[in-house]
Enzyme design. Structure first.
Site, PDB file in Angstrom:
ATOM      1  N   GLY A  31      39.328  32.184  59.830  1.00 30.88           N
ATOM      2  CA  GLY A  31      39.161  33.654  59.448  1.00 30.88           C
ATOM      3  C   GLY A  31      37.667  33.934  58.849  1.00 30.88           C
ATOM      4  O   GLY A  31      36.795  33.396  58.367  1.00 30.88           O
ATOM      5  N   LYS A  37      37.247  32.646  48.888  1.00 30.99           N
ATOM      6  CA  LYS A  37      36.007  32.959  48.280  1.00 30.99           C
ATOM      7  C   LYS A  37      36.259  34.445  47.226  1.00 30.99           C
ATOM      8  O   LYS A  37      36.026  34.493  46.218  1.00 30.99           O
ATOM      9  CB  LYS A  37      34.720  33.261  49.187  1.00 30.99           C
ATOM     10  CG  LYS A  37      34.656  31.750  49.682  1.00 30.99           C
ATOM     11  CD  LYS A  37      33.285  32.048  50.619  1.00 30.99           C
ATOM     12  CE  LYS A  37      33.017  30.624  51.749  1.00 30.99           C
ATOM     13  NZ  LYS A  37      34.189  30.603  52.893  1.00 30.99           N
ATOM     14  N   ASN A  45      44.290  31.008  58.354  1.00 32.70           N
ATOM     15  CA  ASN A  45      45.015  32.545  60.169  1.00 32.70           C
ATOM     16  C   ASN A  45      45.933  31.432  60.914  1.00 32.70           C
ATOM     17  O   ASN A  45      44.739  30.485  61.587  1.00 32.70           O
ATOM     18  CB  ASN A  45      43.644  32.901  59.696  1.00 32.70           C
ATOM     19  CG  ASN A  45      43.178  33.660  58.538  1.00 32.70           C
ATOM     20  OD1 ASN A  45      43.719  34.522  58.763  1.00 32.70           O
ATOM     21  ND2 ASN A  45      42.235  32.799  57.562  1.00 32.70           N
ATOM     22  N   GLU A  95      47.926  35.745  58.051  1.00 34.49           N
ATOM     23  CA  GLU A  95      47.623  35.186  57.348  1.00 34.49           C
ATOM     24  C   GLU A  95      48.603  34.127  56.499  1.00 34.49           C
ATOM     25  O   GLU A  95      49.171  35.215  55.808  1.00 34.49           O
ATOM     26  CB  GLU A  95      47.009  35.457  56.945  1.00 34.49           C
ATOM     27  CG  GLU A  95      45.655  36.509  57.471  1.00 34.49           C
ATOM     28  CD  GLU A  95      44.091  37.248  56.417  1.00 34.49           C
ATOM     29  OE1 GLU A  95      43.702  36.409  55.563  1.00 34.49           O
ATOM     30  OE2 GLU A  95      44.161  38.238  56.819  1.00 34.49           O
ATOM     31  N   HIS A 100      51.457  26.153  48.005  1.00 35.08           N
ATOM     32  CA  HIS A 100      50.783  24.974  47.400  1.00 35.08           C
ATOM     33  C   HIS A 100      49.694  23.882  47.367  1.00 35.08           C
ATOM     34  O   HIS A 100      48.518  24.833  47.972  1.00 35.08           O
ATOM     35  CB  HIS A 100      51.752  23.710  48.548  1.00 35.08           C
ATOM     36  CG  HIS A 100      51.423  22.389  48.569  1.00 35.08           C
ATOM     37  ND1 HIS A 100      51.996  21.740  47.165  1.00 35.08           N
ATOM     38  CD2 HIS A 100      50.661  21.429  48.933  1.00 35.08           C
ATOM     39  CE1 HIS A 100      51.431  20.337  47.771  1.00 35.08           C
ATOM     40  NE2 HIS A 100      50.513  20.215  48.961  1.00 35.08           N
TER      41      HIS A 100
END
Length: 165
Positions: A31, A37, A45, A95, A100
């Site tokens: 993506g 980030k 994605n 998305e 986890h």
């Protein structure tokens, strides 16, 4: 305003619920890299075929269960379906944020996801901090809602052989 703030914590029901559960399989593709980030929330994605198979769903945030590749684990997940109005995307996306901590990326793997419930409409926020706060609330709300749907972990769609003993 106060009413919108209140709604962010409420599980909403829409006509999308009539289409659920919905089972979708797709390949994980790269993506924009914003999930990890900018937002601190990594997402998988899904490819265009998976997006197309979920195209009849109302845009917004959903909860469900996901399995990556040949893993023998099924995890809770929160998924965004839509245009990401915060960023003005030109293409619709699906998305999946899996609840986890994975040790490495899994681009190219197949991901199976069962949409089980709808949390909220997609929306544009006043700030990145407001978006991050809402995403964290979505994650918590999805986690709580999924406690009611544990039977789907053993759904044949995931292809696991779970012992009943």
């Amino acid at each position: 305003n106060e009413y919108k703030s209140y709604l962010r914590g409420v599980t909403m029901t829409t006509m999308s619920d009539a289409a659920l559960p919905l089972r979708v399989t797709g390949r994980v593709v790269k993506g924009f890299g914003r999930g990890s980030k900018e937002l601190g929330v990594p997402t998988a994605n899904l490819d265009k075929a998976a997006v197309d198979s979920a195209s009849h769903l109302h845009t917004g945030v959903y909860y469900g269960f996901a399995r990556v590749g040949n893993s023998d684990e099924v995890h809770k997940a929160v998924t965004s379906v839509g245009w990401n109005p915060q960023y003005g995307n030109e293409e619709k996306s699906v998305e999946v944020h899996i609840l986890h901590a994975f040790q490495e990326d899994f681009y190219g793997e197949h991901l199976r996801f069962i949409f089980l419930g709808f949390l909220r409409d997609e929306q544009k926020f006043d700030s990145l901090d407001a978006l991050i706060s809402q995403i964290n609330l979505d994650i918590e709300n999805g986690r709580q809602e999924l406690n009611k749907f544990q039977k789907y972990v053993a759904d044949p769609f995931f292809g696991l052989h779970i012992s009943k003993s």
